[in-house]
Design a protein around this motif. Structure first.
Motif, PDB file in Angstrom:
ATOM      1  N   LEU A  69     -22.879  56.496  38.559  1.00  0.00           N
ATOM      2  CA  LEU A  69     -23.047  55.349  39.451  1.00  0.00           C
ATOM      3  C   LEU A  69     -22.934  54.060  38.644  1.00  0.00           C
ATOM      4  O   LEU A  69     -23.486  53.958  37.553  1.00  0.00           O
ATOM      5  N   PRO A  91     -20.590  55.432  43.396  1.00  0.00           N
ATOM      6  CA  PRO A  91     -20.024  56.477  42.522  1.00  0.00           C
ATOM      7  C   PRO A  91     -18.639  56.048  42.017  1.00  0.00           C
ATOM      8  O   PRO A  91     -17.768  55.691  42.806  1.00  0.00           O
ATOM      9  N   MET A 142     -30.637  64.795  46.838  1.00  0.00           N
ATOM     10  CA  MET A 142     -30.013  64.082  45.723  1.00  0.00           C
ATOM     11  C   MET A 142     -31.105  63.646  44.749  1.00  0.00           C
ATOM     12  O   MET A 142     -32.178  63.225  45.157  1.00  0.00           O
ATOM     13  N   ASP A 195     -31.721  61.381  41.106  1.00  0.00           N
ATOM     14  CA  ASP A 195     -31.177  60.481  40.100  1.00  0.00           C
ATOM     15  C   ASP A 195     -31.705  60.841  38.722  1.00  0.00           C
ATOM     16  O   ASP A 195     -32.874  61.202  38.568  1.00  0.00           O
ATOM     17  N   CYS A 228     -27.349  62.643  31.021  1.00  0.00           N
ATOM     18  CA  CYS A 228     -26.604  63.849  31.375  1.00  0.00           C
ATOM     19  C   CYS A 228     -25.704  64.217  30.206  1.00  0.00           C
ATOM     20  O   CYS A 228     -24.952  63.372  29.718  1.00  0.00           O
ATOM     21  N   GLN A 269     -26.169  66.007  42.945  1.00  0.00           N
ATOM     22  CA  GLN A 269     -26.182  66.480  44.326  1.00  0.00           C
ATOM     23  C   GLN A 269     -25.907  67.982  44.280  1.00  0.00           C
ATOM     24  O   GLN A 269     -24.904  68.409  43.729  1.00  0.00           O
ATOM     25  N   LEU A 272     -24.456  49.770  44.030  1.00  0.00           N
ATOM     26  CA  LEU A 272     -24.411  50.961  43.191  1.00  0.00           C
ATOM     27  C   LEU A 272     -23.523  52.005  43.865  1.00  0.00           C
ATOM     28  O   LEU A 272     -23.824  52.477  44.950  1.00  0.00           O
ATOM     29  N   THR A 277     -31.366  59.844  34.261  1.00  0.00           N
ATOM     30  CA  THR A 277     -31.049  58.792  33.309  1.00  0.00           C
ATOM     31  C   THR A 277     -30.205  59.298  32.150  1.00  0.00           C
ATOM     32  O   THR A 277     -29.678  58.501  31.380  1.00  0.00           O
ATOM     33  N   ARG A 322     -34.665  63.146  33.423  1.00  0.00           N
ATOM     34  CA  ARG A 322     -35.145  62.054  34.274  1.00  0.00           C
ATOM     35  C   ARG A 322     -36.644  61.903  34.102  1.00  0.00           C
ATOM     36  O   ARG A 322     -37.331  62.781  33.591  1.00  0.00           O
ATOM     37  N   SER A 356     -26.726  55.179  35.309  1.00  0.00           N
ATOM     38  CA  SER A 356     -27.424  56.069  36.221  1.00  0.00           C
ATOM     39  C   SER A 356     -26.514  57.218  36.627  1.00  0.00           C
ATOM     40  O   SER A 356     -25.311  57.042  36.806  1.00  0.00           O
ATOM     41  N   PHE A 357     -27.126  58.382  36.774  1.00  0.00           N
ATOM     42  CA  PHE A 357     -26.410  59.566  37.225  1.00  0.00           C
ATOM     43  C   PHE A 357     -27.140  60.132  38.425  1.00  0.00           C
ATOM     44  O   PHE A 357     -28.356  60.061  38.504  1.00  0.00           O
ATOM     45  N   ARG A 358     -26.399  60.703  39.335  1.00  0.00           N
ATOM     46  CA  ARG A 358     -27.006  61.334  40.494  1.00  0.00           C
ATOM     47  C   ARG A 358     -26.514  62.774  40.540  1.00  0.00           C
ATOM     48  O   ARG A 358     -25.340  63.046  40.387  1.00  0.00           O
TER      49      ARG A 358
END
Length: 149
Positions: free
Chosen positions: A95, A104, A21, A23, A27, A15, A102, A25, A64, A11-13
């Protein structure tokens, strides 16, 4: 001796200053390279001298499942409405599960980013696939942020 296991990239977030924020799937674009300039010295025929030149980094591309959140679409549409784009700083967080939470584990910060492309999902009533949207962000530099332990 401690064995370091790689983080599972589940998972990537994203910001971004002023945007919630989000999320993702997938990147890509967390990369950079430094160009090489060659100089051919007169009398030195064995090799060219090589020197570092400009650094470059590709655009970030994040994907995403489509949601009701309009933050990225509104940021992209800002240019169409006003003819101006306000660059924003942001971070991409990797993450991973640490002690069941979960957390960072890696953070890449970018400066003065703006969306150069946004893609809505391909819609097909005959498919049960997730509706995927993506955003491509140009920026003025990417750095790996040290995390406190």
């Amino acid at each position: 001796m401690t064995i370091e296991y790689p983080y599972l990239a589940a998972s990537f977030r994203l910001q971004i200053d002023g945007i919630t924020m989000i999320d993702f799937t997938e990147c890509t674009g967390l990369a950079g390279d430094i160009g090489v300039e060659e100089y051919l010295e007169g009398g030195e025929n064995r090799f060219p001298h090589r020197f570092p030149s400009r650094a470059s980094m590709p655009n970030l591309v994040l994907k995403r499942g489509a949601t009701a959140d309009r933050g990225l679409w509104d940021w992209y549409a800002e240019y169409a409405r006003t003819g101006q784009m306000r660059p924003r700083d942001g971070e991409v967080l990797l993450l991973a599960g640490v002690d069941g939470v979960l957390t960072p584990v890696r953070v890449w910060a970018f400066r003065r980013g703006w969306p150069v492309k946004i893609t809505g999902p391909d819609l097909n009533a005959m498919s049960a696939a997730v509706a995927i949207e993506s955003v491509e962000i140009a920026h003025h530099g990417l750095s790996l942020v040290p995390l406190s332990v």
